[in-house]
Design a protein around this motif. Structure first.
Motif, mmCIF file in Angstrom:
data_model
loop_
_atom_site.group_PDB
_atom_site.id
_atom_site.type_symbol
_atom_site.label_atom_id
_atom_site.label_comp_id
_atom_site.label_asym_id
_atom_site.label_seq_id
_atom_site.Cartn_x
_atom_site.Cartn_y
_atom_site.Cartn_z
ATOM 1 N N GLU A 61 0.795 -1.215 0.000
ATOM 2 C CA GLU A 61 0.000 0.000 0.000
ATOM 3 C C GLU A 61 0.836 1.279 0.000
ATOM 4 O O GLU A 61 0.290 2.379 -0.052
ATOM 5 N N TYR A 62 2.167 1.130 0.045
ATOM 6 C CA TYR A 62 3.070 2.285 0.015
ATOM 7 C C TYR A 62 2.974 2.981 -1.332
ATOM 8 O O TYR A 62 2.977 2.342 -2.386
ATOM 9 N N LEU A 63 2.851 4.310 -1.285
ATOM 10 C CA LEU A 63 2.770 5.146 -2.487
ATOM 11 C C LEU A 63 3.826 6.238 -2.357
ATOM 12 O O LEU A 63 3.649 7.194 -1.594
ATOM 13 N N GLN A 64 4.930 6.107 -3.079
ATOM 14 C CA GLN A 64 6.057 7.004 -2.887
ATOM 15 C C GLN A 64 5.674 8.480 -3.025
ATOM 16 O O GLN A 64 6.172 9.314 -2.282
ATOM 17 N N ASP A 65 4.778 8.810 -3.936
ATOM 18 C CA ASP A 65 4.404 10.206 -4.132
ATOM 19 C C ASP A 65 3.729 10.816 -2.905
ATOM 20 O O ASP A 65 3.617 12.040 -2.802
ATOM 21 N N PHE A 66 3.277 9.969 -1.993
ATOM 22 C CA PHE A 66 2.612 10.448 -0.787
ATOM 23 C C PHE A 66 3.469 10.230 0.460
ATOM 24 O O PHE A 66 2.947 10.091 1.565
ATOM 25 N N SER A 67 4.766 10.223 0.277
ATOM 26 C CA SER A 67 5.727 10.196 1.378
ATOM 27 C C SER A 67 6.638 11.400 1.170
ATOM 28 O O SER A 67 7.456 11.426 0.251
ATOM 29 N N VAL A 68 6.449 12.410 2.002
ATOM 30 C CA VAL A 68 7.055 13.725 1.774
ATOM 31 C C VAL A 68 7.911 14.142 2.968
ATOM 32 O O VAL A 68 7.492 13.992 4.122
ATOM 33 N N VAL A 69 9.091 14.676 2.660
ATOM 34 C CA VAL A 69 9.955 15.219 3.710
ATOM 35 C C VAL A 69 9.993 16.739 3.622
ATOM 36 O O VAL A 69 9.792 17.321 2.556
ATOM 37 N N ALA A 70 10.264 17.340 4.761
ATOM 38 C CA ALA A 70 10.502 18.781 4.847
ATOM 39 C C ALA A 70 11.965 18.963 5.200
ATOM 40 O O ALA A 70 12.463 18.357 6.156
ATOM 41 N N GLU A 71 12.658 19.774 4.425
ATOM 42 C CA GLU A 71 14.075 20.063 4.666
ATOM 43 C C GLU A 71 14.253 21.529 5.043
ATOM 44 O O GLU A 71 13.636 22.409 4.437
#
Length: 170
Positions: free
Chosen positions: A45-55
């Motif tokens: 169920e992992y969707l890379q586009d919906f895993s976001v980091v803040a830098e």
């Protein structure tokens, strides 16, 4: 602040910030959110586009993930969480920016809605409302108003029981 899709190389930093964000200084036990993230990164169920980091200044200071979930087993929605911000960066709008980014990405991708289990004093300011009155039921009814939904782009919300990605176990 830069918001971007996470990469596998970011995962050690994401794991560390999640541990720090959810740490219980009294118990000294690693928070369950860290192991949950490990499992989410490896699940169907992992969707890379919906895993976001803040830098900030090249350092990862926040992360949010939304994975595939379903209402009644076949209507796809996103299940958000965990969301983490380093303790010394909390209260600076990073969490809000991550939530906005996930919402915008989900809307652009044609997603119907995002559900989450969270604090009723925080998430409503981002448009989340209690999911049960909207017809989306949690696996544990004791979650009550903490189980929330954000409808996207005027989509009619489906009714039924929501199931998170497998690693959530609910």
């Amino acid at each position: 602040m830069l918001l971007r899709t996470e990469t596998p190389a970011d995962r050690p930093a994401i794991r560390e910030l999640t541990i720090r964000a959810f740490a219980d200084s009294e118990s000294g036990v690693e928070p369950g959110e860290a192991a949950l993230l490990d499992d989410l990164f490896g699940c169907e169920e992992y969707l890379q586009d919906f895993s976001v980091v803040a830098e900030v200044d090249g350092n990862i200071v926040g992360h949010v993930i939304a994975t595939r979930g379903w209402v009644d087993g076949d209507v796809p929605l996103l299940g958000l969480g965990p969301i983490s911000v380093l303790p010394d960066h909390q209260g600076r709008g990073i969490g809000g920016a991550l939530l906005d980014e996930i919402r915008d990405r989900a809307a652009a991708a044609g997603e119907r809605a995002i559900v989450l289990l969270g604090h009723i004093g925080y998430y409503p300011r981002f448009g989340y409302v209690p999911a049960i009155p909207a017809g989306i039921l949690p696996s544990d009814m004791s979650w009550g108003d903490h189980f929330m939904v954000l409808a996207l782009d005027g989509h009619k919300l489906p009714a039924g029981k929501f199931r998170y990605a497998a690693p959530f176990g609910v």
